[in-house]
Design an enzyme around this catalytic site. Structure first.
Site, short mmCIF file in Angstrom:
data_model
loop_
_atom_site.label_atom_id
_atom_site.label_comp_id
_atom_site.label_asym_id
_atom_site.label_seq_id
_atom_site.Cartn_x
_atom_site.Cartn_y
_atom_site.Cartn_z
N HIS A 60 -1.73 -9.34 -69.00
CA HIS A 60 -2.92 -8.59 -69.41
C HIS A 60 -3.98 -8.56 -68.32
O HIS A 60 -4.15 -9.51 -67.56
CB HIS A 60 -3.47 -9.08 -70.75
CG HIS A 60 -4.05 -10.47 -70.78
ND1 HIS A 60 -5.37 -10.71 -70.53
CD2 HIS A 60 -3.49 -11.67 -71.07
CE1 HIS A 60 -5.61 -12.02 -70.67
NE2 HIS A 60 -4.48 -12.62 -70.98
N ASP A 163 -6.97 -16.42 -66.31
CA ASP A 163 -6.41 -15.83 -67.54
C ASP A 163 -6.84 -14.38 -67.58
O ASP A 163 -7.99 -14.10 -67.93
CB ASP A 163 -6.90 -16.62 -68.75
CG ASP A 163 -6.49 -15.99 -70.07
OD1 ASP A 163 -5.60 -15.13 -70.07
OD2 ASP A 163 -7.07 -16.38 -71.11
N GLU A 193 -5.96 -7.77 -74.51
CA GLU A 193 -5.17 -8.89 -75.06
C GLU A 193 -6.09 -9.88 -75.76
O GLU A 193 -5.77 -10.42 -76.81
CB GLU A 193 -4.41 -9.60 -73.93
CG GLU A 193 -3.41 -10.64 -74.41
CD GLU A 193 -3.97 -12.06 -74.50
OE1 GLU A 193 -3.24 -12.96 -74.94
OE2 GLU A 193 -5.14 -12.29 -74.13
N GLU A 194 -7.25 -10.09 -75.16
CA GLU A 194 -8.18 -11.11 -75.67
C GLU A 194 -8.78 -10.73 -77.03
O GLU A 194 -9.40 -11.56 -77.68
CB GLU A 194 -9.30 -11.38 -74.65
CG GLU A 194 -8.82 -11.87 -73.28
CD GLU A 194 -8.21 -13.26 -73.30
OE1 GLU A 194 -8.19 -13.89 -74.36
OE2 GLU A 194 -7.73 -13.71 -72.23
N ASP A 216 1.46 -15.43 -68.60
CA ASP A 216 0.10 -15.77 -69.03
C ASP A 216 -0.18 -17.24 -68.73
O ASP A 216 0.70 -17.98 -68.27
CB ASP A 216 -0.10 -15.46 -70.52
CG ASP A 216 -1.52 -15.03 -70.86
OD1 ASP A 216 -2.46 -15.43 -70.14
OD2 ASP A 216 -1.71 -14.33 -71.86
N HIS A 302 -10.47 -20.15 -70.74
CA HIS A 302 -11.62 -19.41 -71.31
C HIS A 302 -12.96 -20.03 -70.94
O HIS A 302 -13.92 -19.98 -71.71
CB HIS A 302 -11.49 -19.24 -72.84
CG HIS A 302 -10.46 -18.22 -73.22
ND1 HIS A 302 -10.30 -17.73 -74.49
CD2 HIS A 302 -9.53 -17.59 -72.47
CE1 HIS A 302 -9.31 -16.84 -74.51
NE2 HIS A 302 -8.83 -16.75 -73.30
CO CO Z 1 -7.10 -15.55 -72.77
ZN ZN Z 2 -4.30 -14.67 -71.43
#
Ligand code: CO
Ligand code: ZN
Length: 329
Positions: A60, A163, A193-194, A216, A302
């Site tokens: 992503h 990420d 994606e998030e 990922d 994150h």
């Molecule tokens: Co993420």
């Molecule tokens: Zn991710």
């Protein structure tokens, strides 16, 4: 080798605003693929024609961020989270809106709110004094990303947005380096994606793959703030067994293990009860798509301090390259 990764991490692309990163990736891969197109949702889909079954790789493009919701009379820009953002990890962090305006995320109250802090109890301080001034700087709907410099130290990389720019990086490098193939190959760079694997849900319709492999990040178990699990930095690529949204198909998982053994690639098996990736959406398409996930062990996911090891990225790249070249038959 990691210069491109730095460029990818530093390009802002909160969910829903992937144009800039998509253009960068398209420019990188265009000379090496047969076709590349952007679908209705904004997913970038590259095709490297081959025989045999259709294999779809996915990573992503979007990253977590914030979005302006309204303004306060003291010049506050109120915000909401884009994706799974932890309010405590966000406290006093800098964000940069896509229009270039920078802010600090400050709590909208004193100590009492800090015990049960929610993202919507943080506001973006852009240095405005009035509501009008704040509106002019950051209008409602303007999205922003966290500020987090890319640095390398002691075999590790630390940056915001690893990420999943790490996954985009691995797919780009695979496209550039591969010299043969056993499958009809699709490389998909997904959006949003998030926000719940949204881009992958539509991209898989456009590709209709026989197999899928998703790249990922994955949480490690080697810091006290994480659940216990047998995953560590500098221990190699993670072959996922399961996470909250998916169980790897045995055909894909066993092929990954086989290629690691054959090519001397370091790997560790990942059993997780949290987290999800695009594979969670892709494997449920149509009558089902046998899918697997290759992940890089990552600390502090994150946050602007996401940390990975260079050697782990190298192992992930070696495994991804082996699958692209030797195939899933
Ligand atoms: Co993420
Ligand atoms: Zn991710």
């Amino acid at each position: 080798m990691f210069e491109l990764l730095e460029k990818l991490c530093m390009t802002p692309a909160p969910s829903g605003c992937e144009k800039q990163i998509r253009e960068l990736i398209e420019k990188e891969i265009s000379p090496y693929v047969d076709s590349v197109e952007t679908d209705v949702m904004g997913n970038l889909i590259a095709h490297k024609k081959g025989n045999g079954k259709k294999l779809m790789f996915a990573a992503h493009m979007d990253e977590i961020g914030v979005v302006a919701t309204c303004h306060g009379e003291k010049g506050q820009v109120h915000i909401a989270a884009l994706g799974g953002v932890d309010p405590y990890a966000s406290l006093y962090q800098r964000v940069r809106f896509l229009n270039g305006v920078e802010a600090v995320l400050a709590p909208d109250g004193k100590a009492d709110i800090l015990k049960t802090l929610k993202m919507q109890q943080l506001y973006a301080d852009v240095g405005a004094k009035t509501e009008e001034e704040a509106k002019a700087l950051v209008p409602v709907g303007e999205a922003g990303v966290f500020v987090g410099e890319y640095t390398e130290q002691n075999g590790c990389i630390r940056s915001k947005a690893l990420d999943d720019r790490f996954g985009c990086f691995v797919l780009i490098e695979t496209i550039k380096r591969m010299t043969k193939q056993e499958n009809d190959l699709y490389f998909v760079f997904t959006v949003s994606e998030e926000l719940g694997l949204r881009g992958a849900k539509t991209a898989v319709y456009n590709v209709e793959p026989d197999y899928a492999v998703v790249l990922d990040v994955t949480r490690t178990g080697d810091v006290p703030s994480e659940d216990k699990k047998a995953l560590e930095l500098k221990k190699g690529a993670i072959i996922k067994v399961m996470d909250r949204g998916f169980i790897a198909h045995s055909v894909v998982r066993e092929r990954m293990v086989e290629l690691c053994e054959k090519n001397g690639i370091d790997y560790q098996m990942g059993v997780l009860t949290q987290g999800a990736t695009d594979a969670g959406a892709i494997h449920l398409f149509g009558g089902g798509v046998p899918s697997g996930v290759i992940a890089v062990p990552t600390r502090y996911i994150h946050t602007p301090g996401e940390t990975v090891a260079q050697s782990d990225i190298e192992n992930v790249l070696a495994l991804t390259l082996a699958i692209a070249e030797e195939g899933i038959l």
